[in-house]
Enzyme design. Structure first.
Site, PDB file in Angstrom:
ATOM      1  N   ASP A 148      -5.191  -8.086  -7.438  1.00 25.15           N
ATOM      2  CA  ASP A 148      -3.732  -8.241  -7.384  1.00 25.15           C
ATOM      3  C   ASP A 148      -3.334  -9.638  -7.790  1.00 25.15           C
ATOM      4  O   ASP A 148      -3.619 -10.607  -7.084  1.00 25.15           O
ATOM      5  CB  ASP A 148      -3.244  -7.972  -5.958  1.00 25.15           C
ATOM      6  CG  ASP A 148      -3.254  -6.502  -5.637  1.00 25.15           C
ATOM      7  OD1 ASP A 148      -2.661  -5.728  -6.418  1.00 25.15           O
ATOM      8  OD2 ASP A 148      -3.861  -6.120  -4.623  1.00 25.15           O
TER       9      ASP A 148
ATOM     10  N   ASP B 193      -1.109   2.686  -4.762  1.00 25.23           N
ATOM     11  CA  ASP B 193      -1.422   1.329  -4.297  1.00 25.23           C
ATOM     12  C   ASP B 193      -0.398   0.899  -3.253  1.00 25.23           C
ATOM     13  O   ASP B 193       0.798   0.832  -3.533  1.00 25.23           O
ATOM     14  CB  ASP B 193      -1.384   0.386  -5.519  1.00 25.23           C
ATOM     15  CG  ASP B 193      -1.713  -1.057  -5.180  1.00 25.23           C
ATOM     16  OD1 ASP B 193      -2.166  -1.325  -4.063  1.00 25.23           O
ATOM     17  OD2 ASP B 193      -1.504  -1.913  -6.069  1.00 25.23           O
TER      18      ASP B 193
ATOM     19  N   HIS C  18      -4.097  -5.891 -11.676  1.00 26.81           N
ATOM     20  CA  HIS C  18      -2.710  -5.483 -11.465  1.00 26.81           C
ATOM     21  C   HIS C  18      -1.826  -6.725 -11.527  1.00 26.81           C
ATOM     22  O   HIS C  18      -1.827  -7.538 -10.604  1.00 26.81           O
ATOM     23  CB  HIS C  18      -2.623  -4.789 -10.080  1.00 26.81           C
ATOM     24  CG  HIS C  18      -1.248  -4.391  -9.678  1.00 26.81           C
ATOM     25  ND1 HIS C  18      -0.922  -4.035  -8.382  1.00 26.81           N
ATOM     26  CD2 HIS C  18      -0.102  -4.293 -10.383  1.00 26.81           C
ATOM     27  CE1 HIS C  18       0.355  -3.739  -8.311  1.00 26.81           C
ATOM     28  NE2 HIS C  18       0.892  -3.898  -9.512  1.00 26.81           N
TER      29      HIS C  18
ATOM     30  N   SER D 159      -8.887  -3.328  -2.745  1.00 23.44           N
ATOM     31  CA  SER D 159      -8.099  -4.458  -3.247  1.00 23.44           C
ATOM     32  C   SER D 159      -8.586  -5.754  -2.621  1.00 23.44           C
ATOM     33  O   SER D 159      -8.548  -5.929  -1.398  1.00 23.44           O
ATOM     34  CB  SER D 159      -6.619  -4.253  -2.921  1.00 23.44           C
ATOM     35  OG  SER D 159      -5.948  -5.471  -3.153  1.00 23.44           O
TER      36      SER D 159
ATOM     37  N   MET E 259       3.463   2.708  -7.245  1.00 21.66           N
ATOM     38  CA  MET E 259       3.424   1.816  -6.078  1.00 21.66           C
ATOM     39  C   MET E 259       3.950   2.574  -4.856  1.00 21.66           C
ATOM     40  O   MET E 259       5.034   3.162  -4.900  1.00 21.66           O
ATOM     41  CB  MET E 259       4.281   0.566  -6.309  1.00 21.66           C
ATOM     42  CG  MET E 259       3.721  -0.430  -7.301  1.00 21.66           C
ATOM     43  SD  MET E 259       2.054  -1.043  -6.923  1.00 21.66           S
ATOM     44  CE  MET E 259       2.284  -1.779  -5.308  1.00 21.66           C
TER      45      MET E 259
ATOM     46  N   MET F 271       1.403  -8.490 -11.129  1.00 19.89           N
ATOM     47  CA  MET F 271       2.763  -8.505 -10.562  1.00 19.89           C
ATOM     48  C   MET F 271       3.360  -9.841 -10.975  1.00 19.89           C
ATOM     49  O   MET F 271       3.473 -10.777 -10.176  1.00 19.89           O
ATOM     50  CB  MET F 271       2.687  -8.362  -9.044  1.00 19.89           C
ATOM     51  CG  MET F 271       2.318  -6.947  -8.612  1.00 19.89           C
ATOM     52  SD  MET F 271       1.666  -6.897  -6.935  1.00 19.89           S
ATOM     53  CE  MET F 271      -0.039  -7.274  -7.259  1.00 19.89           C
TER      54      MET F 271
ATOM     55  N   HIS G  39      -9.970  -3.728  -7.318  1.00 19.83           N
ATOM     56  CA  HIS G  39      -8.556  -3.927  -7.676  1.00 19.83           C
ATOM     57  C   HIS G  39      -8.197  -5.388  -7.434  1.00 19.83           C
ATOM     58  O   HIS G  39      -8.406  -5.925  -6.340  1.00 19.83           O
ATOM     59  CB  HIS G  39      -7.703  -2.994  -6.821  1.00 19.83           C
ATOM     60  CG  HIS G  39      -6.251  -2.996  -7.162  1.00 19.83           C
ATOM     61  ND1 HIS G  39      -5.731  -2.273  -8.212  1.00 19.83           N
ATOM     62  CD2 HIS G  39      -5.197  -3.623  -6.578  1.00 19.83           C
ATOM     63  CE1 HIS G  39      -4.419  -2.457  -8.263  1.00 19.83           C
ATOM     64  NE2 HIS G  39      -4.066  -3.280  -7.286  1.00 19.83           N
TER      65      HIS G  39
HETATM   66  C1  DX5 Z   1       0.642  -4.818  -2.962  1.00 21.26           C
HETATM   67  C2  DX5 Z   1      -0.643  -4.866  -3.782  1.00 21.26           C
HETATM   68  C3  DX5 Z   1      -1.688  -3.987  -3.225  1.00 21.26           C
HETATM   69  C4  DX5 Z   1      -2.190  -4.426  -1.876  1.00 21.26           C
HETATM   70  C5  DX5 Z   1      -2.589  -3.198  -1.140  1.00 21.26           C
HETATM   71  O1  DX5 Z   1       1.492  -5.791  -3.428  1.00 21.26           O
HETATM   72  O2  DX5 Z   1      -0.389  -4.442  -5.114  1.00 21.26           O
HETATM   73  O3  DX5 Z   1      -2.771  -3.786  -4.110  1.00 21.26           O
HETATM   74  O4  DX5 Z   1      -3.273  -5.303  -1.954  1.00 21.26           O
HETATM   75  O5  DX5 Z   1      -2.948  -3.575   0.134  1.00 21.26           O
HETATM   76  P1  DX5 Z   1      -2.925  -2.545   1.343  1.00 21.26           P
HETATM   77  O6  DX5 Z   1      -3.870  -1.447   1.010  1.00 21.26           O
HETATM   78  O7  DX5 Z   1      -3.365  -3.389   2.483  1.00 21.26           O
HETATM   79  O8  DX5 Z   1      -1.508  -2.045   1.482  1.00 21.26           O
HETATM   80 ZN    ZN Z   2      -2.165  -3.797  -6.485  1.00 20.95          ZN
END
Ligand code: DX5
Ligand code: ZN
Length: 233
Positions: free
Chosen positions: A33, A173, A64, A6, A135, A66, A31
């Site tokens: 975010d 994730d 992804h 990510s 998640m 959000m 990935h």
């Molecule tokens: C969380 C994101 C993740 C995040 C994961 O809100 O969707 O993709 O970047 O990061 P780590 O692996 O550090 O938990």
């Molecule tokens: Zn993510």
């Protein structure tokens, strides 16, 4: 099995070279975010940045969203080079038309479920998706601790896939590290997003390799397979 670092955990001062680091490390996907400061209490980056990174790598872009209003972002991210776009099941009535729209744009279709959201919320859409994102932290920030209570949801996703004859990938994730990745694989995950677990490693190539080796015995099925050595013995 897919390993997807990510970018949220990368050094934002040198994103292009960080993308190169992930690619040279042998990652399968990148990935991305996207946080809008409304669906989650944080803001990350948008389609202009993704478009700027697109020419510098061959990595598949796993976007992804959000975001509370993904409808305004699907086309911009498709044009920016997304290969797959995931939206959240918490968006209620919007989910179905959004999934159709992603498909119509020619991207692969993903649906995410947050830790407090029931799997019943995603079940009606399983026939429409290429990837179910379970998640394993509450979204919004990298570097959080893995929530172990999400593991039964991964098992449920795998059981439904088998029973109902679907072929969606099961992605995890949040807090996915060397310590938690095996539990995810055992439960049935086959697509592993890891931010700090990979980008924070000085030798990312060794880290990707280690994660792959940890997960390989399960090979996405959730059932450990005997190693070649064990078979030969
Ligand atoms: C969380 C994101 C993740 C995040 C994961 O809100 O969707 O993709 O970047 O990061 P780590 O692996 O550090 O938990
Ligand atoms: Zn993510």
């Amino acid at each position: 099995m897919i390993i997807a670092p990510s970018l949220l955990a990368a050094d934002f001062g040198r994103l292009q070279s960080e993308v190169g680091r992930a690619e040279r490390a042998g990652a399968d996907w990148l990935h991305l975010d996207i946080m809008d400061g409304h669906f989650v209490p944080n803001i990350s980056f948008g389609p202009a940045l993704v478009r700027a990174l697109r020419p510098s790598t061959k990595l598949f872009f796993d976007v992804h969203l959000m975001c509370s209003r993904p409808e305004i972002l699907l086309e911009p991210f498709t044009k920016a080079g997304a290969g797959l776009i995931t939206i959240h099941s918490e968006l209620g009535d919007k989910v179905k038309p959004l999934l159709w729209k992603i498909r119509a744009l020619g991207c692969k279709v993903g649906l995410a479920v947050n830790p407090p959201t029931s799997m019943a919320q995603v079940q009606p859409f399983l026939g429409m998706i290429d990837l179910l994102l379970v998640m394993t932290v509450n979204p919004g920030f990298g570097g959080q601790s893995f929530i172990h209570e999400t593991l039964p949801k991964i098992q449920q996703a795998r059981a439904w896939r088998r029973e109902l004859g679907f072929s969606y990938q099961i992605e995890v994730d949040g807090g996915v590290t060397f310590d938690t990745v095996v539990d995810c694989a055992r439960a049935g995950a086959d697509t592993f997003v890891s931010g700090t677990g990979l980008f924070a490693q000085p030798n990312m190539k060794a880290a990707v390799k280690k994660m792959r080796l940890l997960v390989r015995p399960f090979d996405g099925s959730g059932t450990a397979k005997p190693s070649t050595k064990a078979v030969a013995a």
